[in-house]
Scaffold this motif. Structure first.
Motif, PDB file in Angstrom:
ATOM      1  N   GLU A  88       0.816  -1.205   0.000  1.00 49.11           N
ATOM      2  CA  GLU A  88       0.000   0.000   0.000  1.00 49.11           C
ATOM      3  C   GLU A  88       0.856   1.264   0.000  1.00 49.11           C
ATOM      4  O   GLU A  88       0.481   2.288  -0.593  1.00 49.11           O
ATOM      5  CB  GLU A  88      -0.950   0.007   1.205  1.00 49.11           C
ATOM      6  CG  GLU A  88      -0.301   0.008   2.569  1.00 49.11           C
ATOM      7  CD  GLU A  88       0.066  -1.369   3.105  1.00 49.11           C
ATOM      8  OE1 GLU A  88       0.305  -1.470   4.333  1.00 49.11           O
ATOM      9  OE2 GLU A  88       0.096  -2.335   2.304  1.00 49.11           O
ATOM     10  N   VAL A  91       2.251   1.890  -3.581  1.00 52.02           N
ATOM     11  CA  VAL A  91       1.240   2.507  -4.445  1.00 52.02           C
ATOM     12  C   VAL A  91       1.074   3.987  -4.103  1.00 52.02           C
ATOM     13  O   VAL A  91       1.073   4.849  -4.995  1.00 52.02           O
ATOM     14  CB  VAL A  91      -0.097   1.758  -4.307  1.00 52.02           C
ATOM     15  CG1 VAL A  91      -1.205   2.501  -5.070  1.00 52.02           C
ATOM     16  CG2 VAL A  91       0.037   0.330  -4.832  1.00 52.02           C
ATOM     17  N   ARG A  92       0.939   4.293  -2.833  1.00 51.03           N
ATOM     18  CA  ARG A  92       0.731   5.680  -2.416  1.00 51.03           C
ATOM     19  C   ARG A  92       1.901   6.568  -2.822  1.00 51.03           C
ATOM     20  O   ARG A  92       1.710   7.656  -3.394  1.00 51.03           O
ATOM     21  CB  ARG A  92       0.524   5.729  -0.901  1.00 51.03           C
ATOM     22  CG  ARG A  92       0.401   7.150  -0.335  1.00 51.03           C
ATOM     23  CD  ARG A  92       0.164   7.118   1.166  1.00 51.03           C
ATOM     24  NE  ARG A  92       1.206   6.411   1.882  1.00 51.03           N
ATOM     25  CZ  ARG A  92       2.375   6.926   2.234  1.00 51.03           C
ATOM     26  NH1 ARG A  92       2.663   8.186   1.892  1.00 51.03           N
ATOM     27  NH2 ARG A  92       3.262   6.214   2.902  1.00 51.03           N
ATOM     28  N   ARG A  95       2.142   7.067  -6.634  1.00 52.96           N
ATOM     29  CA  ARG A  95       1.129   8.035  -7.082  1.00 52.96           C
ATOM     30  C   ARG A  95       1.600   9.468  -6.803  1.00 52.96           C
ATOM     31  O   ARG A  95       1.441  10.367  -7.640  1.00 52.96           O
ATOM     32  CB  ARG A  95      -0.203   7.786  -6.367  1.00 52.96           C
ATOM     33  CG  ARG A  95      -0.969   6.566  -6.830  1.00 52.96           C
ATOM     34  CD  ARG A  95      -2.362   6.564  -6.204  1.00 52.96           C
ATOM     35  NE  ARG A  95      -3.068   5.316  -6.395  1.00 52.96           N
ATOM     36  CZ  ARG A  95      -3.741   4.961  -7.485  1.00 52.96           C
ATOM     37  NH1 ARG A  95      -3.775   5.799  -8.523  1.00 52.96           N
ATOM     38  NH2 ARG A  95      -4.368   3.807  -7.556  1.00 52.96           N
ATOM     39  N   LYS A 117       0.836  -4.582  -8.025  1.00 51.38           N
ATOM     40  CA  LYS A 117      -0.297  -3.738  -7.639  1.00 51.38           C
ATOM     41  C   LYS A 117      -0.295  -2.427  -8.424  1.00 51.38           C
ATOM     42  O   LYS A 117      -1.359  -1.898  -8.769  1.00 51.38           O
ATOM     43  CB  LYS A 117      -0.230  -3.464  -6.132  1.00 51.38           C
ATOM     44  CG  LYS A 117      -1.430  -2.709  -5.583  1.00 51.38           C
ATOM     45  CD  LYS A 117      -2.723  -3.498  -5.701  1.00 51.38           C
ATOM     46  CE  LYS A 117      -3.851  -2.796  -4.934  1.00 51.38           C
ATOM     47  NZ  LYS A 117      -5.171  -3.447  -5.214  1.00 51.38           N
ATOM     48  N   LEU A 118       0.895  -1.896  -8.725  1.00 50.34           N
ATOM     49  CA  LEU A 118       0.975  -0.695  -9.556  1.00 50.34           C
ATOM     50  C   LEU A 118       0.378  -0.946 -10.940  1.00 50.34           C
ATOM     51  O   LEU A 118      -0.310  -0.094 -11.496  1.00 50.34           O
ATOM     52  CB  LEU A 118       2.423  -0.236  -9.695  1.00 50.34           C
ATOM     53  CG  LEU A 118       3.148   0.235  -8.437  1.00 50.34           C
ATOM     54  CD1 LEU A 118       4.599   0.581  -8.768  1.00 50.34           C
ATOM     55  CD2 LEU A 118       2.451   1.425  -7.802  1.00 50.34           C
ATOM     56  N   GLN A 120      -1.835  -3.434 -11.639  1.00 46.09           N
ATOM     57  CA  GLN A 120      -3.248  -3.758 -11.452  1.00 46.09           C
ATOM     58  C   GLN A 120      -4.090  -2.507 -11.292  1.00 46.09           C
ATOM     59  O   GLN A 120      -5.201  -2.415 -11.836  1.00 46.09           O
ATOM     60  CB  GLN A 120      -3.409  -4.653 -10.228  1.00 46.09           C
ATOM     61  CG  GLN A 120      -4.842  -5.050  -9.915  1.00 46.09           C
ATOM     62  CD  GLN A 120      -4.930  -5.882  -8.642  1.00 46.09           C
ATOM     63  OE1 GLN A 120      -4.002  -6.564  -8.245  1.00 46.09           O
ATOM     64  NE2 GLN A 120      -6.085  -5.814  -7.990  1.00 46.09           N
ATOM     65  N   ASP A 121      -3.585  -1.534 -10.553  1.00 44.26           N
ATOM     66  CA  ASP A 121      -4.329  -0.297 -10.302  1.00 44.26           C
ATOM     67  C   ASP A 121      -4.130   0.758 -11.382  1.00 44.26           C
ATOM     68  O   ASP A 121      -4.663   1.872 -11.273  1.00 44.26           O
ATOM     69  CB  ASP A 121      -3.921   0.303  -8.945  1.00 44.26           C
ATOM     70  CG  ASP A 121      -4.413  -0.539  -7.776  1.00 44.26           C
ATOM     71  OD1 ASP A 121      -5.076  -1.572  -8.013  1.00 44.26           O
ATOM     72  OD2 ASP A 121      -4.121  -0.163  -6.621  1.00 44.26           O
ATOM     73  N   GLY A 122      -3.344   0.456 -12.408  1.00 44.02           N
ATOM     74  CA  GLY A 122      -3.141   1.390 -13.501  1.00 44.02           C
ATOM     75  C   GLY A 122      -2.277   2.586 -13.152  1.00 44.02           C
ATOM     76  O   GLY A 122      -2.305   3.603 -13.860  1.00 44.02           O
ATOM     77  N   VAL A 123      -1.483   2.480 -12.068  1.00 38.84           N
ATOM     78  CA  VAL A 123      -0.678   3.620 -11.632  1.00 38.84           C
ATOM     79  C   VAL A 123       0.387   3.966 -12.677  1.00 38.84           C
ATOM     80  O   VAL A 123       0.605   5.149 -12.986  1.00 38.84           O
ATOM     81  CB  VAL A 123      -0.025   3.325 -10.265  1.00 38.84           C
ATOM     82  CG1 VAL A 123       0.897   4.472  -9.844  1.00 38.84           C
ATOM     83  CG2 VAL A 123      -1.090   3.087  -9.203  1.00 38.84           C
ATOM     84  N   THR A 126      -1.341   5.305 -15.981  1.00 38.23           N
ATOM     85  CA  THR A 126      -1.845   6.667 -15.809  1.00 38.23           C
ATOM     86  C   THR A 126      -0.704   7.673 -15.749  1.00 38.23           C
ATOM     87  O   THR A 126      -0.768   8.754 -16.345  1.00 38.23           O
ATOM     88  CB  THR A 126      -2.690   6.770 -14.528  1.00 38.23           C
ATOM     89  OG1 THR A 126      -3.785   5.865 -14.619  1.00 38.23           O
ATOM     90  CG2 THR A 126      -3.208   8.184 -14.323  1.00 38.23           C
TER      91      THR A 126
END
Length: 385
Positions: A88, A91-92, A95, A117-118, A120-123, A126
């Motif tokens: 987590e 990711v934070r 971003r 996770k980056l 998976q979340d499209g970080v 994007t």
């Protein structure tokens, strides 16, 4: 001067600078604007010693580039954040980095689950910035193809194939797997299973341990009971050392191996030389302890110049190689590069020689190298080939 890193909070700065090897050696930076490189690394928690080596490998390369005048008149500013190996936080923090316009690339993250996770979340999609030289060989980061990650190292599947091939050559049939119960460990486990399946076999035991812990007793007991001839560990430093120590104390006699993401010095310190001696470790970059290759000589020279208290280390060397790949991409991207221009420039590195190791990328390939070899912790505690 070298700017390491400017946007750390006080706790993160102290975590970095508490390690003498990471104390910045002041080098004259190039005038003009800065090229900002963002790195999220585990500087605290169970992978802290690895994270510090990761940062160091990039730092000595970027310091040397700045001391020589930078790239197209711009210095590199290396901004590092500590995620503690927590998904987590990865990711934070990523971003936060990508929300700012300044970072043109990301460098040297750790953890299959973290980077997964980056994706998976499209970080990454994007943000649009390439990530160069992640410290992981997880297959989910490679297949299916994604354009954002430029791998310098071979994958865990490549490492598993090499290890199983060696064991098959010497007649070892009963192979067990000890693995971290997350995306990282599962990727390694799948690689071992597939390598064994190609030879008509299965692991005789597959024992997990919980991520971010050193609780390996159940894994030790399961593998000891299976009477394995060899154990392939997909583990990081502290749980790997805990397993080795306990397994040997209980009389376990199997040949032990680990994939590439461990520090042998840390293993010896934590498990004891008597227990760690003979551990086989897969490696995905050239042997950095002897200056036989031009790139090894360069690494050793810059390590001495910019981090004189640091010792030669596979992790810092791997990240040094990754930093060289990134620097070349920045050069090819031209003055005032954008994230998109850096990505395209990296795609142009085809059969590019770093000085004894070649990487190759294209618009359809992000796996720079598939090199694997095996080293062993010798009687002195040092790695031998």
């Amino acid at each position: 001067m070298t700017l390491l890193p400017t946007l750390l909070n006080r706790r993160q700065s102290l975590a970095l600078l508490a390690t003498p090897a990471l104390l910045p050696q002041r080098a004259a930076a190039a005038p003009g604007p800065a090229l900002v490189i963002g790195q999220v690394a585990p500087l605290s928690g169970v992978l802290a010693s690895t994270g510090q080596q990761m940062v160091l490998g990039g730092k000595i390369c970027f310091d040397a580039v700045n001391a020589a005048g930078g790239i197209h008149g711009a210095s590199i500013r290396h901004e590092v954040r500590d995620d503690g190996y927590k998904v987590e936080d990865t990711v934070r923090l990523t971003r936060e980095l990508l929300a700012r316009p300044e970072p043109v690339a990301l460098f040297g993250f750790a953890g299959t689950a973290n980077i997964g996770k980056l994706l998976q979340d499209g970080v990454l999609a994007t943000g649009g910035a390439p990530l160069i030289a992640p410290y992981t060989g997880g297959e989910p980061l490679r297949t299916p193809f994604n354009p954002w990650i430029f791998h310098v190292r071979a994958g865990y599947a490549d490492e598993a194939e090499h290890l199983v091939q060696q064991l098959s050559t010497i007649g070892v049939e009963r192979v067990a797997v000890m693995y971290q119960d997350d995306g990282f460990g599962q990727a390694g486990l799948v690689g071992v299973r597939e390598a064994l399946a190609r030879r008509g076999r299965k692991p005789i035991a597959a024992a997990p341990y919980e991520r971010n812990t050193e609780q390996v007793e159940s894994a030790v007991q399961a593998i000891k009971a299976a009477d394995a001839q060899a154990v392939i560990m997909v583990a990081i430093n502290r749980p790997a050392a805990a397993f080795i120590k306990r397994y040997r104390e209980l009389g376990g006699g199997a040949q032990l191996y680990n994939i590439s993401v461990i520090n042998p010095a840390e293993i010896v310190r934590l498990a004891g030389l008597q227990n760690a001696r003979g551990l086989g470790i897969a490696q995905v970059v050239p042997y950095p302890y002897r200056p036989m290759l031009p790139v090894v000589r360069e690494y050793q020279r810059l390590l001495k110049a910019h981090a004189p208290q640091a010792e030669v280390n596979y992790t810092s060397f791997e990240q040094f190689l990754g930093a060289k790949v990134l620097v070349e991409g920045l050069r090819r991207a031209g003055p005032q590069p954008t994230r998109a221009r850096v990505l395209k420039a990296l795609e142009s590195l085809q059969e590019w020689d770093l000085g004894g190791m070649t990487v190759s990328y294209s618009d359809a390939n992000r796996i720079g190298s598939r090199m694997v070899e095996i080293t062993m912790i010798g009687s002195s505690g040092r790695l031998v080939r």
